[in-house]
Design an enzyme around this catalytic site. Structure first.
Site, PDB file in Angstrom:
ATOM      1  N   GLY A  79      23.828  41.858   8.552  1.00 20.09           N
ATOM      2  CA  GLY A  79      22.892  41.209   7.628  1.00 20.09           C
ATOM      3  C   GLY A  79      21.609  42.005   7.428  1.00 20.09           C
ATOM      4  N   GLU A 107      22.488  44.520   4.879  1.00 17.07           N
ATOM      5  CA  GLU A 107      22.630  43.764   3.623  1.00 17.07           C
ATOM      6  C   GLU A 107      21.273  43.358   3.058  1.00 17.07           C
ATOM      7  OE1 GLU A 107      25.357  41.117   5.695  1.00 17.07           O
ATOM      8  OE2 GLU A 107      26.812  41.422   4.094  1.00 17.07           O
ATOM      9  N   ALA A 155      23.127  39.113  11.356  1.00 15.93           N
ATOM     10  CA  ALA A 155      23.096  37.656  11.467  1.00 15.93           C
ATOM     11  C   ALA A 155      23.058  37.312  12.953  1.00 15.93           C
ATOM     12  CB  ALA A 155      24.342  37.071  10.822  1.00 15.93           C
ATOM     13  N   GLU A 200      30.516  44.084  11.215  1.00 19.40           N
ATOM     14  CA  GLU A 200      31.173  42.770  11.248  1.00 19.40           C
ATOM     15  C   GLU A 200      32.639  42.850  11.675  1.00 19.40           C
ATOM     16  OE1 GLU A 200      29.125  43.789   8.869  1.00 19.40           O
ATOM     17  OE2 GLU A 200      27.792  42.173   8.241  1.00 19.40           O
TER      18      GLU A 200
END
Ligand code: COA
Length: 260
Positions: free
Chosen positions: A111, A114, A66, A134
């Site tokens: 992300g 993911e 992200a 994270e």
């Protein structure tokens, strides 16, 4: 289709979608998430697209996570909204009835890991690196990392990746089952296309049926899932493709499927 953060190319029915923010290692900002969200239904509806490859621009990264700049400005409500939005987009990708393959060409972190996990298949280049860093930022994954990683590689291995925040290389990702294959970087797209082409030789309704059933069983008991499989098996036995596939086998010729 026209996007500002995605490149789109239709290569003989296989959509090649490239996340295109190489100067930020293809980090997922709001624009990328919005555009991916708009792309998926178009892929689903476009009869000229039968499968999709998702990759990242440049030699270094698939997606480095992200966008930390955007994330850092979020209050709790904004962060939850961001997570819900991204999660819904990734879920729509996972539920796509056409095969979606992540061609992981470098860093797949946060992300990015993911996103790769929300795809149906993953091929990594030898230089790819995976991780859920994270925790190093003082937060947990927000786009399905704690859910899909444990389902893919098992709870113990997932927890090591999640709790350490450390990166693993492509070979380790292969060993734990996070990716299907590892290939030389210059073979990544070729092998991705070849795998999808081999899949697309098969009965399209049957391919879509496998995707749907593997997806749906997660919410069912084993007996419910087996009953659903039997029902779909019966439904497909009523299709022209089933007649054609079996007739072609018996006549020792190649099947010509029509998707009906
Ligand atoms: N969000 C926003 N920007 C990012 C980013 C991210 N997740 N990952 C990389 N970038 C940006 C860097 O800030 C840098 O931008 P700049 O040139 O304007 O300073 C550019 O991409 C290149 O990254 P850089 O860190 O210089 O490359 P590197 O080769 O030294 O390191 C990584 C590569 C992937 C190890 C490192 O960028 C990194 O740790 N990124 C964050 C990974 C992460 O924590 N992801 C989870 C987010 S929830």
């Amino acid at each position: 289709m026209s996007y500002s953060t995605l490149l789109f190319e239709n290569r003989d029915g296989i959509a090649l979608v490239t996340i295109n923010r190489p100067d930020k290692l293809n980090a997922l900002n709001a624009a990328v998430i919005n555009e991916l969200g708009a792309l998926v239904p178009q892929i689903v509806d476009d009869s000229g697209v039968r499968a999709m490859i998702l990759t990242g621009s440049g030699p270094k990264a698939f997606v480095a996570g992200a966008d930390i700049g955007e994330l850092s400005a979020c209050d709790p409500l904004q962060a939850e909204t961001l997570s819900r939005k991204g999660s819904a987009v990734f879920r729509s990708l996972e539920r796509c009835p056409k095969p979606v393959l992540a061609a992981v060409n470098g860093f797949a972190l946060g992300g990015g890991c993911e996103l790769a996990m929300a795809c149906h298949l993953r091929i990594a280049s030898e230089n790819a690196k995976f991780g859920q860093p994270e925790v190093k930022l003082g937060i947990t994954p927000g786009y399905g990392g704690t859910v899909r990683l444990a389902r893919l590689v098992g709870r113990g291995r997932a927890l090591e990746v999640l709790l350490s925040g450390a990166m693993i290389d492509a070979q380790e990702a292969l060993r734990i089952g996070l990716v299907n294959r590892v290939v030389a970087a210059d073979r990544l797209l070729t092998e991705s296309v070849e795998l999808l082409k081999a899949i697309l030789e098969n009965g399209p309704l049957a391919v879509a049926g496998c995707l749907l059933m593997v997806e749906e069983q997660a919410d069912l008991t084993q007996d419910e899932a087996l009953a659903l499989e039997s029902r779909r098996f019966g439904e497909l036995a009523g299709t022209e493709d089933f007649r054609e596939g079996t007739a072609a086998f018996l006549a020792k010729r190649k099947a010509a499927f029509k998707g009906r």
